[in-house]
Motif scaffolding. Sequence first.
Motif, PDB file in Angstrom:
ATOM      1  N   CYS A 457       0.158  -5.488   3.844  1.00 28.88           N
ATOM      2  CA  CYS A 457      -0.075  -6.904   3.536  1.00 28.88           C
ATOM      3  C   CYS A 457       1.243  -7.662   3.370  1.00 28.88           C
ATOM      4  N   TYR A 473      -3.962  -9.959  -1.127  1.00 26.18           N
ATOM      5  CA  TYR A 473      -4.343  -8.557  -1.283  1.00 26.18           C
ATOM      6  C   TYR A 473      -4.627  -8.281  -2.760  1.00 26.18           C
ATOM      7  N   VAL A 491      -6.222  -0.229   9.499  1.00 28.73           N
ATOM      8  CA  VAL A 491      -6.150  -1.435   8.675  1.00 28.73           C
ATOM      9  C   VAL A 491      -5.201  -2.459   9.292  1.00 28.73           C
ATOM     10  N   VAL A 495      -6.191  -6.334  10.045  1.00 27.86           N
ATOM     11  CA  VAL A 495      -5.481  -7.470   9.444  1.00 27.86           C
ATOM     12  C   VAL A 495      -4.871  -8.342  10.529  1.00 27.86           C
ATOM     13  N   VAL A 509      -7.803  -9.063   1.652  1.00 23.22           N
ATOM     14  CA  VAL A 509      -7.923  -7.604   1.783  1.00 23.22           C
ATOM     15  C   VAL A 509      -8.210  -7.044   0.394  1.00 23.22           C
ATOM     16  N   VAL A 522     -11.857  -6.415   4.913  1.00 17.96           N
ATOM     17  CA  VAL A 522     -10.915  -7.427   5.404  1.00 17.96           C
ATOM     18  C   VAL A 522     -11.729  -8.677   5.743  1.00 17.96           C
TER      19      VAL A 522
END
Length: 738
Positions: A457, A473, A491, A495, A509, A522
């Motif tokens: 993130c 996040y 992930v 994202v 997230v 997400v």
Amino acid sequence: MSLVDPTDSLERQNEKLLKIADALMQRVEYGTEQSSAAYVQFERAALLEKRVRERTNELERTLDLLHQSNSQLAQANEETEAARRNLADAIETVSEGFALFDPLDNLVMCNSRFCRDFKDITEALHPGLPFGTYVQEISHSKYLALPEGMTSDKWAEQRLKSHRDRHVMFNVRLVHDRWLQVSEHRTTNGGTVVLQTDVTDLIRLERQERDRLKDKQTRMIRATLDHLNQGVCVFDENARLVGWNRKIGTLLALPARRLQLGASFSSLLQQLDDQIVFTRGIGRDGFRDWAYSGRPQGPISFEIKHGTTMTLQVFGRGMPDQGFVISVTDVTAEREAAQKLAEINEILERRVVERTMELEDALAAAERANASKSRFVAAASHDLLQPLSAAKLFIASLADRDQPDADRAVLSKAEAALGSAEQIIDALLDISKLDSDEGISFDVRPVALDDVLGPLCDEGDVLAREHGLELRYVPSSVIVDTDPAYFRRIVQNLVSNAIRYTQTGKVLVGVRRIADSARIEVWDTGPGISEEDQLAIFEEFRRLDPNASDNEGLGLGLAIVERACTRLGHALDLRSSLDAGSCFKVTVPLSGRSVRNKQVSRRIAAPVGLAQAGLVVLLVENETQMRRALTVMLESWGVHVIEAEDAESALSLLEDLDLKPDLLLLDYQLGPGPSGLDLFSEIKSRLGSLPCAIISADRTDALKEACKKETVELLPKPLDRHKLGAFLDAIADGSERF
């Protein structure tokens, strides 16, 4: 001094005292009042005259009242006698015998019809006759027909016992087949009214009607037995023949003279000794013992061979009267069909074995071809990455020199194009590794989610700011079991996609803990994905926006996510709708549930363990190519497939094979005729509830509600092999998904 001597007796003293009192009274009366005696006598005479006059008047009034009462009493007696005459006339007009007994059970009155049929007791009927005497007279009358085994005294005892009830009604039989209906009713003062009605005509009509119905019922039973396709014979409690139909003689080849009323079971069985052979169930002696057991028999069923070709099934059952009924059915055709089916089954089993071997060879060839493709893609990708890297270095060196703005723009575009090509090759390399069975293993171990999601993130926050978005996040302390490298790639792609396709708003997230798993979610505020496109986005090189450039995505990110999640066993879900954003969810087991360094099979889409389960699937699909493709795929998973192209052929096939499949795969639109749901309802009515999946390109709410109402799975076209595999897995595991 005392007037009496105390020594005298009590009687003497009383006598003296009376004389003294009498003398004193005379003295008083004649002593001082001698002068007024005449006046007193006159006054006394006047008073006596007045009293005589008053008493005379009272006596006259009393005599008047007495005369009036006598007159009223005479009138009442006349009215009573008139009422009695009217009552007597009234009860005499009654067509029934009538008698009235008072509360002391003595006869008050009766009409001439009462006990008219008992001519020998009519003289004994008079007012004051006790009820008990009346019953005794009736019981000994020669006109009374006593029931069999009943004496006169017993009949009288039962009659007096019933007399205690307030309301009684019963029939009395007379000689010459005549009947009286006797009814008793209590009056308000405790008396009893007895009515006698001649019901001889009614009894005779009822008897005739009962005989007529009995004859009609007998004829109906006979017609019913003769209509049956089974041979039927009925025996009484002594094992004597009391009923049969013509079919029994035909099946057992018994002549009509042998089937006679009263024929014994043993004689009939003896006549068949040389013609029948007991083949299945009990033997001849057991059958005979059952028939002569002398108690209500339980049901029996067995088979016999009559002659050389006919097979008969015999069923017997006891009846409440200790008799029994036997039915015989010709099952020759069924047994021959069963034999043929057994032979066909052996042939089909051999064909299945041969087909399985062919499929295994074809599958092995396909796997070899796929492995060769994967190795080629991996090798080609590696070889292409080298020159691409060199080209990027040369372009970078040119970009460092002073160049005109036009040339610098061209170099920048060339570098971006090479970067896109490199990303494509990297993605193809990842897909080839995930599709390959060789050279790949996963390092599954405990991983702290915050160690992976936090840095990701942080990196994505720069890209989000360039797009004018907020990336948020929510930290988590959860530890899961996964491969950290592939999990990070999963992930990262989710994202990146969320940032790439979100125009305004933010990306979130976070982690939710669910039972023994953690779900990484997400969220984005992008344009959303329609329901019909939610399966297509996981295909290679598939992007929903046809005008998007290569810099906005290559269409391989979600394909890599789907394959990696499948190989790792992580559930991947999507929740999205147009203009409402999207949410991608990856469910990972908490630490301790997975095994490290686990080698995962490539064919994760195939249901695990189905080859051992041996499921039998009825597939009904009217499109030949689709039906053939589904059959090949299912058989490659170890599933036995029964094919049909429409509802009629499917029902006919099930009836011919006499087989109940484990589950149903039915196309919704089967051309002219019943739909897939109609076919499911018909199979359910015949075989009971079965797991079923409807395959259709129809995505309307009406079809979804119909499938939900029938509790069947809906698999949309184009068919997703992962969803089909999950459905078959649930059936093989005995799950309640269906």
